[in-house]
Motif scaffolding. Structure first.
Motif, PDB file in Angstrom:
ATOM      1  N   TYR A  36       0.840  -1.195   0.000  1.00 42.14           N
ATOM      2  CA  TYR A  36       0.000   0.000   0.000  1.00 42.14           C
ATOM      3  C   TYR A  36       0.874   1.244   0.000  1.00 42.14           C
ATOM      4  N   GLN A  38       0.630   5.278   1.175  1.00 44.80           N
ATOM      5  CA  GLN A  38      -0.162   6.217   1.967  1.00 44.80           C
ATOM      6  C   GLN A  38       0.492   7.597   1.957  1.00 44.80           C
ATOM      7  N   LYS A  42      -4.248  10.849   4.283  1.00 39.95           N
ATOM      8  CA  LYS A  42      -5.067  10.071   3.351  1.00 39.95           C
ATOM      9  C   LYS A  42      -5.093   8.605   3.738  1.00 39.95           C
ATOM     10  N   ALA A  43      -6.097   7.905   3.222  1.00 39.58           N
ATOM     11  CA  ALA A  43      -6.161   6.468   3.429  1.00 39.58           C
ATOM     12  C   ALA A  43      -5.123   5.771   2.562  1.00 39.58           C
ATOM     13  N   PRO A  44      -4.679   4.605   2.997  1.00 41.69           N
ATOM     14  CA  PRO A  44      -3.793   3.809   2.132  1.00 41.69           C
ATOM     15  C   PRO A  44      -4.487   3.432   0.832  1.00 41.69           C
ATOM     16  N   VAL A  46      -4.070   0.472  -2.303  1.00 47.73           N
ATOM     17  CA  VAL A  46      -3.375  -0.763  -2.667  1.00 47.73           C
ATOM     18  C   VAL A  46      -2.675  -0.593  -4.007  1.00 47.73           C
ATOM     19  N   TYR A  87       3.551   0.516   2.926  1.00 51.34           N
ATOM     20  CA  TYR A  87       3.335  -0.547   3.912  1.00 51.34           C
ATOM     21  C   TYR A  87       3.113  -1.881   3.204  1.00 51.34           C
TER      22      TYR A  87
ATOM     23  N   TYR B  94     -10.290   3.463  10.034  1.00 49.37           N
ATOM     24  CA  TYR B  94     -10.695   3.299   8.639  1.00 49.37           C
ATOM     25  C   TYR B  94     -11.625   2.096   8.520  1.00 49.37           C
ATOM     26  N   TRP B 108     -11.286   1.819   0.637  1.00 51.43           N
ATOM     27  CA  TRP B 108     -11.051   2.403   1.948  1.00 51.43           C
ATOM     28  C   TRP B 108     -11.943   3.632   2.135  1.00 51.43           C
ATOM     29  N   GLY B 109     -12.384   3.840   3.357  1.00 52.09           N
ATOM     30  CA  GLY B 109     -12.968   5.118   3.703  1.00 52.09           C
ATOM     31  C   GLY B 109     -11.862   6.138   3.876  1.00 52.09           C
TER      32      GLY B 109
END
Lengths: 107, 118
Positions: A36, A38, A42-44, A46, A87, B94, B108-109
């Protein structure tokens, strides 16, 4: 639990550089590994799953390899948008676990 | 493309229960396995657990005694409850989905910061 480690923890690189990040599992996870990206706040997202399968829409400069306990994420030519934290995550067995992360910053 | 949105209080008192909801749009809550993942400030990601609409689930043993997850088919939502919280539970939470044959998280949120403080 399966422990995940990553090296290096921080990597300083320049645009155009080839970058390699290593992820190791404390026991065999076969090929059940994802990578991932990131960015701050922010969200990770994929990039790679099943160790080497590129997620749809992810640029082909990203690639993954490995099996068992050792895996690598390679960025063939680093772009300005790639400065972020990366990650790895194993999903061979519950509980799923993540590595500590590798921050790629500007040299 | 599935979109996820977390909602819930941003501040919870110690010993109380943290409650979050994840709303699924652009898809069905029946279509994936749903997880909660958290990230304390400056730290790595921690998987809390997953559930599916048919009732299968697995929770992280480190949190299992305090975690409850559920799915609301009528509202296309799923939820997390974490009881007896302490400051160590302060994190960005999350919700995430695994839609294919692989257990990686492909949706993902945006994440929601929950602070535990009196």
């Amino acid at each position: 639990d399966i422990q995940m480690t990553q090296s290096p923890s921080t990597l300083s690189a320049s645009v155009g550089d080839r970058v390699t990040i290593t992820c190791r599992a404390s026991q065999s996870i076969l090929g059940w590994l994802a990578w991932y990206q990131q960015k701050p706040g922010k969200a990770p997202k994929v990039l790679i799953y099943k160790a080497s399968t590129l997620e749809s829409g992810v640029p082909p400069r990203f690639s993954g390899s490995g099996s068992g306990t050792e895996f690598t994420l390679t960025i063939s030519s680093l772009q300005p948008d790639d400065f972020a934290t990366y990650y790895c995550q194993q999903y061979n067995s519950f509980p799923f676990t993540f590595g500590p992360g590798t921050k790629v910053d500007i040299k | 493309q599935v979109q996820l949105q977390e909602s819930g209080p941003g501040l919870v008192k110690p010993s109380e229960t943290l409650s979050l909801i994840c709303t699924v749009s652009g898809g069905s809550v029946r279509s994936s396995y749903w997880s909660w993942i958290r990230q304390p400030p400056g730290k790595t990601l921690e998987w809390i657990g997953y559930m599916s609409y048919i009732g299968s689930s697995s929770y992280n043993p480190s949190l299992k005694s305090r975690v409850t997850m559920s799915v609301d088919l009528s509202k296309n939502q799923f939820s997390l409850k974490l009881s007896s919280v302490t400051a160590a539970d302060t994190a960005v939470y999350y919700c995430a989905g695994s839609s294919g044959s692989s257990w990686n998280f492909d949706s993902w949120g945006q994440g929601t910061l929950v602070t535990v403080s009196s």
